[in-house]
Design a protein around this motif. Structure first.
Motif, short mmCIF file in Angstrom:
data_model
loop_
_atom_site.label_atom_id
_atom_site.label_comp_id
_atom_site.label_asym_id
_atom_site.label_seq_id
_atom_site.Cartn_x
_atom_site.Cartn_y
_atom_site.Cartn_z
N VAL A 71 0.86 -1.37 0.29
CA VAL A 71 0.05 0.11 0.26
C VAL A 71 0.94 1.01 -0.02
CG1 VAL A 71 -1.60 1.29 1.54
CG2 VAL A 71 -2.24 -1.29 1.34
N LYS A 72 0.68 1.83 -0.97
CA LYS A 72 1.40 3.49 -1.23
C LYS A 72 1.03 4.74 -0.40
CE LYS A 72 4.16 0.53 -4.71
NZ LYS A 72 4.97 1.64 -6.10
N THR A 73 -0.11 4.67 0.05
CA THR A 73 -0.64 6.01 0.47
C THR A 73 0.25 6.71 1.68
OG1 THR A 73 -2.60 4.50 2.39
CG2 THR A 73 -3.61 4.83 -0.23
N GLN A 121 2.91 13.55 -18.46
CA GLN A 121 2.93 12.78 -17.26
C GLN A 121 3.36 11.20 -16.83
OE1 GLN A 121 2.56 15.76 -15.86
NE2 GLN A 121 0.52 15.38 -14.40
N GLN A 122 2.96 10.60 -18.16
CA GLN A 122 4.05 9.21 -18.13
C GLN A 122 5.44 9.47 -18.01
OE1 GLN A 122 3.13 6.18 -21.13
NE2 GLN A 122 1.57 5.54 -19.80
N GLU A 123 5.84 10.10 -18.97
CA GLU A 123 7.27 10.44 -19.79
C GLU A 123 8.16 10.18 -18.49
OE1 GLU A 123 4.54 9.46 -22.98
OE2 GLU A 123 4.61 11.72 -21.64
N VAL A 124 7.44 11.58 -18.27
CA VAL A 124 8.26 12.22 -16.58
C VAL A 124 7.60 11.67 -15.30
CG1 VAL A 124 6.27 13.55 -15.65
CG2 VAL A 124 8.42 14.74 -15.57
N VAL A 125 7.18 10.11 -15.37
CA VAL A 125 7.34 9.61 -13.82
C VAL A 125 8.69 8.68 -14.61
CG1 VAL A 125 5.93 8.12 -12.94
CG2 VAL A 125 5.13 9.99 -13.25
N TYR A 126 8.21 7.70 -15.53
CA TYR A 126 9.28 7.04 -15.71
C TYR A 126 10.44 7.52 -16.19
CZ TYR A 126 6.07 3.09 -16.66
OH TYR A 126 5.00 2.15 -17.36
N ALA A 136 9.34 8.82 -7.81
CA ALA A 136 7.43 9.74 -7.86
C ALA A 136 6.66 10.06 -6.76
CB ALA A 136 6.68 8.68 -8.80
N ILE A 137 6.06 10.76 -6.76
CA ILE A 137 4.95 10.54 -5.74
C ILE A 137 3.93 11.61 -6.67
CG2 ILE A 137 4.25 12.53 -4.70
CD1 ILE A 137 7.16 12.40 -3.45
N VAL A 138 2.81 11.00 -6.36
CA VAL A 138 1.55 11.50 -7.56
C VAL A 138 0.05 11.75 -6.14
CG1 VAL A 138 -0.69 10.96 -9.21
CG2 VAL A 138 2.03 9.41 -9.39
N THR A 139 0.12 13.27 -6.50
CA THR A 139 -0.76 12.75 -5.78
C THR A 139 -2.34 13.55 -6.17
OG1 THR A 139 -0.87 16.06 -6.46
CG2 THR A 139 0.25 15.10 -4.40
N ALA A 180 1.08 0.97 -11.04
CA ALA A 180 1.63 0.33 -9.94
C ALA A 180 3.28 0.89 -9.73
CB ALA A 180 0.65 -0.12 -8.75
N HIS A 181 4.03 0.39 -10.12
CA HIS A 181 5.09 -0.14 -10.30
C HIS A 181 6.49 1.29 -10.38
CE1 HIS A 181 4.97 -0.90 -14.66
NE2 HIS A 181 5.89 -0.04 -14.31
N ALA A 182 5.47 2.37 -11.38
CA ALA A 182 6.85 3.51 -11.82
C ALA A 182 6.05 4.49 -10.50
CB ALA A 182 5.71 3.99 -12.73
N VAL A 183 5.03 4.39 -9.21
CA VAL A 183 5.20 5.08 -8.26
C VAL A 183 5.32 4.92 -6.54
CG1 VAL A 183 3.01 6.18 -7.57
CG2 VAL A 183 2.89 5.25 -9.71
#
Length: 308
Positions: free
Chosen positions: A5-7, A186-191, A196-199, A220-223
């Motif tokens: 769980v990543k919350t 968004q996708q490219e900059v996360v990878y 990576a933090i996502v709000t 999920a594997h990128a976050v």
């Protein structure tokens, strides 16, 4: 296998992953700009950051004024078509109160830098700098010979942030992130990033994500951390949740034009509130009423499933 769980809370996520001197990308192309995360970075007193952002609008002006940013890597300097970024202008034009190091690209140049890092490549080719003076101003934009015999082509170096922060409509607690509307890079900059933090506006059950998997732009594997942060993109907009606060964007020009007024705004609206919930409460009834959006549902699709 039990999925992690990543919350996390926003303050905890920023405290763990954002350190002084890092290269940090805050992306969102007019839409889904992670203002709450930028404010939390300011609130925690981070220093000497290299801020990466396509269209470094109000959040860049605010972070630079707060003394958080040492260098800006960016494209298309604009205040959401609503005026000037006066703190950025003061730093670049007059070195007031001190100079700001700037590395400028086109939008597509920035996108290609993220794409290169996301793909594990050292650089990325593009043709859009033909006829532009940017290669003369930025020595990082170079030309290479075409190994297949064509004309030389411009290339930009990979950009791999230490941390990327983006905002989205929803995610599950494991970090599968869904977004719609303008998704930008968004996708490219996360990878591209190490962390990576996502709000998000909403944390939903895993079954909601599974019911429409094509909307999962960031899996999920990128976050590393997913943060429940309603209103986290204000004053920008979130498709389907709230519109852009155009009055705020218009107000920013006179605010940023006077350093004392800008720092008073930071004192009141960033340092003076503990979190995003308090910020929204301080906005009062004006905010939800001014930016409310009506329902416009997408047509459902039938993904089908095997019967036997």
């Amino acid at each position: 296998m039990v999925k992690p769980v990543k919350t996390r809370g926003l303050a905890d996520a920023i405290a763990e992953y954002v350190e002084d001197g890092m290269t940090v990308a805050l992306e969102g192309f007019g839409h889904l700009i992670p203002f709450a995360a930028g404010h939390e970075i300011i609130r925690q007193g981070r220093r000497d950051l290299t801020l990466c952002r396509m269209t470094p609008d109000l959040i860049a002006d605010q972070m630079i004024a707060a003394g958080t940013v040492r260098k800006l890597v960016a494209s298309f300097f604009a205040s959401g078509s609503a005026g000037s970024l006066h703190e950025v202008r003061r730093r670049i034009e007059r070195h007031d109160p001190e100079p700001l190091e700037v590395e400028e690209y086109s939008h597509y140049g920035m996108f290609c830098r993220y794409q290169a890092a996301a793909s594990g490549l050292p650089f990325f080719p593009l043709r859009s700098y033909a006829g532009s003076d940017l290669p003369e101003l930025n020595p990082q934009i170079r030309k290479v010979e075409d190994p297949y015999g064509g004309a030389p082509v411009h290339v930009v170096p990979a950009l791999a942030p230490d941390v990327t922060v983006v905002h989205a409509q929803r995610a599950d607690r494991y970090g599968n992130v869904q977004m719609w509307g303008i998704v930008g890079a968004q996708q490219e900059v996360v990878y591209a990033a190490r962390r990576a933090i996502v709000t998000v506006e909403e944390i939903v059950d895993e079954e909601v994500v599974r019911s429409d998997p094509n909307r999962t732009v960031i899996p999920a594997h990128a976050v590393d951390a997913v943060v429940h942060c309603p209103g986290g993109a204000h004053p920008s907009y979130v498709q389907g949740c709230y519109d852009r606060d155009n009055a705020f964007y218009r107000d920013w020009t006179p605010i940023s034009k006077e350093p004392a007024r800008l720092h008073a705004w930071l004192a009141e609206w960033v340092y003076g509130v503990p979190d995003r919930a308090a910020y929204l409460a301080k906005l009062g009834d004006h905010w939800p009423a001014a930016v409310a959006v009506g329902e416009r549902l997408s047509q459902p699709v039938d993904y089908g499933r095997r019967l036997a």
